[in-house]
Design a protein around this motif. Structure first.
Motif, PDB file in Angstrom:
ATOM      1  N   SER A 162       0.832  -1.200   0.000  1.00 11.48           N
ATOM      2  CA  SER A 162       0.000   0.000   0.000  1.00 11.48           C
ATOM      3  C   SER A 162       0.870   1.255   0.000  1.00 11.48           C
ATOM      4  N   ASP A 165       2.325   1.578  -3.479  1.00 14.35           N
ATOM      5  CA  ASP A 165       1.245   1.984  -4.380  1.00 14.35           C
ATOM      6  C   ASP A 165       1.056   3.495  -4.318  1.00 14.35           C
ATOM      7  N   PRO A 171       1.565  -1.742  -8.144  1.00 15.22           N
ATOM      8  CA  PRO A 171       0.166  -1.805  -8.556  1.00 15.22           C
ATOM      9  C   PRO A 171      -0.754  -1.447  -7.401  1.00 15.22           C
ATOM     10  N   GLU A 172      -2.040  -1.342  -7.706  1.00 13.64           N
ATOM     11  CA  GLU A 172      -3.013  -1.034  -6.670  1.00 13.64           C
ATOM     12  C   GLU A 172      -2.986  -2.113  -5.590  1.00 13.64           C
ATOM     13  N   THR A 324      -8.092  -7.023  -7.850  1.00  9.79           N
ATOM     14  CA  THR A 324      -6.726  -6.511  -7.932  1.00  9.79           C
ATOM     15  C   THR A 324      -5.746  -7.669  -7.817  1.00  9.79           C
TER      16      THR A 324
END
Length: 350
Positions: A162, A165, A171-172, A324
């Motif tokens: 996180s 991100d 990535p998400e 995701t």
């Protein structure tokens, strides 16, 4: 000799004996939320302090770096290196970002790598318990600690992902979406859900008299396959394989051709036939089901399925609706881990 009693999967007494292990799996989503919430302030401060310049490279240090590599290698906009040893690459320096996962914070090799990163002036971000040996070595002018408390590798990784991100380096990785995916699996695979509609219990039954061969096409699905095979070996004491298609094909092709008229007790050898477990995410869907996806992955999956059909090898598919990359990985891994625990529960000594 052990045999599999599927009635134990719905037996209240047997399930009660496995309650602690199953409850730990069910709380996976809660641990992700707890870690993300506890590290939110430190994450925001770290992101605010890192917005001035993009690092030259990202180095994931320590033994838990392989999960970060599986997530970040395909999408990181700067060079990414996973370095699982107790040191750093010789070229690492002040222009580089070193990220470290230390769920329990007590690994001396990880602490050594963190201390070396500080000595070289690297930017350092460590996800670990705040009162731990790794945290002590992480203290420095250019370092940030994302505090964790649960000793959960996946939850710790989600905190770090996180953070990356939000820096635009991965990535998400929304922790809430990962936690929701884990909660969905916990509900579907609950011990209180009848085996006829419980995907993990049904998979455990399929594995009861077979040698599991676990395959995932995407990078993350392949990592989940290895982790699931490890869980099956640990819970059952039996052989379980995971690997790339070219490594698994010879095992399938070596299986004796199966006929519906064969007597499974005729030779009394006790050999377990392979069963192919396919971890399916959106990147390795069948070409007929989806126009997109990686053509190499589709080709590998097609070869595996064709070989399984030719030799009469059973195929089980584990799928996920998560949206995701990280959430799909978490969902596939948890489903397989539940199946491994139900396999442990059903196996009894003769």
């Amino acid at each position: 000799m052990a045999w599999f009693d599927e009635s134990r999967l719905d037996d209240a007494t047997a399930l009660g004996a496995a309650d602690l292990r199953l409850r730990t799996l069910a709380e996976s989503g809660a641990r992700v939320r707890r870690e993300a919430g506890g590290a939110a302030e430190a994450t925001a401060l770290g992101v605010a302090g890192s917005q001035d310049a993009r690092p030259r490279a990202v180095i994931a240090a320590g033994p838990d770096s392989r999960l970060l590599r599986a997530v970040l290698e395909p999408s990181c906009p700067v060079p990414f290196v996973a370095w699982p040893g107790p040191a750093l690459p010789g070229w690492a320096g002040s222009l580089d970002l070193v990220v470290v996962l230390a769920p329990n914070g007590s690994d001396s090799g990880t602490a050594s790598a963190v201390a070396e990163a500080n000595r070289r002036g690297c930017q350092v971000v460590v996800a670990c318990p705040p009162a731990s040996m790794v945290a002590e070595h992480a203290a420095g002018r250019y370092s940030s600690i994302l505090p964790t408390v649960t000793d959960d590798q996946l939850a710790t990784a989600v905190v770090m992902l996180s953070f990356l991100d939000q820096l635009g380096l991965g990535p998400e990785a929304d922790p809430d979406r990962v936690a929701d995916a884990l909660d969905d699996v916990a509900e579907a695979c609950s011990p209180h859900r009848d085996l006829s509609i419980n995907p993990a219990k049904m998979l455990a039954i399929a594995l009861a008299d077979a040698t599991p061969i676990v395959w995932g096409g995407s990078v993350l699905a392949a990592r989940a396959a290895r982790r699931i095979a490890e869980s099956i070996r640990r819970t059952s004491g039996r052989t379980a394989l995971a690997g790339d298609a070219e490594h698994l094909l010879p095992v399938i092709e070596a299986a004796k051709a199966h006929s519906v008229f064969d007597d499974p007790f005729a030779d009394g050898s006790g050999d377990l036939r392979p069963v192919l477990v396919v971890l399916a995410d959106e990147t390795d869907a069948d070409a007929g089901d989806q126009a997109g996806g990686d053509p190499v992955v589709r080709e590998h999956r097609g070869r595996l399925l064709a070989a399984a059909a030719e030799r009469g090898v059973r195929v089980e598919t584990v799928s996920t609706d998560a949206t995701t990359d990280v959430a799909r990985y978490a969902s596939l891994l948890l489903t397989g881990t539940y199946a491994a625990e139900y396999l442990r529960l059903g196996l009894v000594d003769d």
